[in-house]
Design a protein around this motif. Structure first.
Motif, PDB file in Angstrom:
ATOM      1  N   ASP A  65      -8.343 -16.152  15.393  1.00  0.00           N
ATOM      2  CA  ASP A  65      -7.773 -15.719  16.673  1.00  0.00           C
ATOM      3  C   ASP A  65      -6.816 -14.541  16.492  1.00  0.00           C
ATOM      4  O   ASP A  65      -6.815 -13.604  17.297  1.00  0.00           O
ATOM      5  N   ARG A 105      -8.612  -6.503  19.155  1.00  0.00           N
ATOM      6  CA  ARG A 105      -8.659  -6.202  20.589  1.00  0.00           C
ATOM      7  C   ARG A 105      -7.546  -5.224  20.964  1.00  0.00           C
ATOM      8  O   ARG A 105      -7.766  -4.262  21.690  1.00  0.00           O
ATOM      9  N   GLU A 107      -7.498 -10.938  18.095  1.00  0.00           N
ATOM     10  CA  GLU A 107      -6.521 -10.361  19.027  1.00  0.00           C
ATOM     11  C   GLU A 107      -6.012  -9.016  18.516  1.00  0.00           C
ATOM     12  O   GLU A 107      -5.843  -8.060  19.273  1.00  0.00           O
TER      13      GLU A 107
END
Length: 186
Positions: free
Chosen positions: A117, A124, A121
């Motif tokens: 994660d 992103r 992230e």
């Protein structure tokens, strides 16, 4: 693609190394607390802060490496050979830190999804920043193009006005000369 603010490679590497050492210590404490059944949330948040520092330092190192490559490509010589060697060595070491951190978070802390994660992230955010930078660059280019177009239009109007004024002046002079010629004064 940068989340950076121009930190020198030595400082960026120190940030990565400090974060790495901090996380190693947190993982050891985490494992001890887990065995005794104590609250793990404080350690987890400390690991998160240290990971943030690590990723910031890593991004700074990558930016420094890209800058050195660009300068080498432009032919800037100074002390870039030494700087390039240092940057590559720092990058290699931080890649090893990265692999170790992934292993620690996934397996020693028992949070394989957390690492995934975090990396997802982070990517992103990098993509989002790259898009924003591309948009900003495009907007700057469009504004520059519009300014240049406006300047060209102004220059064109001035030249057209000057040409019309010249032609009108020439015709007035020509008519005046014809008038003088008819009166016999020429």
């Amino acid at each position: 693609t940068r989340l950076t603010s121009e930190v020198d490679p030595i400082t960026a590497f120190a940030l990565c190394k400090g974060a790495y050492e901090g996380i190693k210590g947190c993982v050891a404490v985490y494992q001890d607390l887990k065995k005794t059944g104590n609250d793990l949330s404080k350690i987890t948040s400390e690991v998160g802060g240290a990971l943030s520092s690590f990723f910031k330092g890593h991004a700074e190192l990558e930016a420094s490496h890209e800058k050195a490559q660009a300068q080498r490509n432009e032919g800037v010589k100074d002390d870039l050979a030494t700087q390039a060697i240092d940057n590559v060595m720092y990058l290699r070491q931080t890649k090893q830190f990265y692999a170790d951190l992934e292993r620690m978070v996934r397996w020693e802390m028992g949070m394989p999804d957390l690492w995934h994660d975090i990396v997802e992230e982070y990517q992103r955010l990098l993509d989002q920043k790259a898009e924003a930078n591309a948009r900003e660059l495009h907007e700057k280019r469009v504004k520059a193009w519009r300014r240049q177009r406006l300047k060209n239009q102004i220059v064109d109007r001035v030249l057209e006005t000057a040409a019309v004024a010249f032609v009108i002046g020439y015709l007035i002079c020509l008519m005046w000369i014809i008038s003088l010629h008819r009166r016999g004064r020429l």
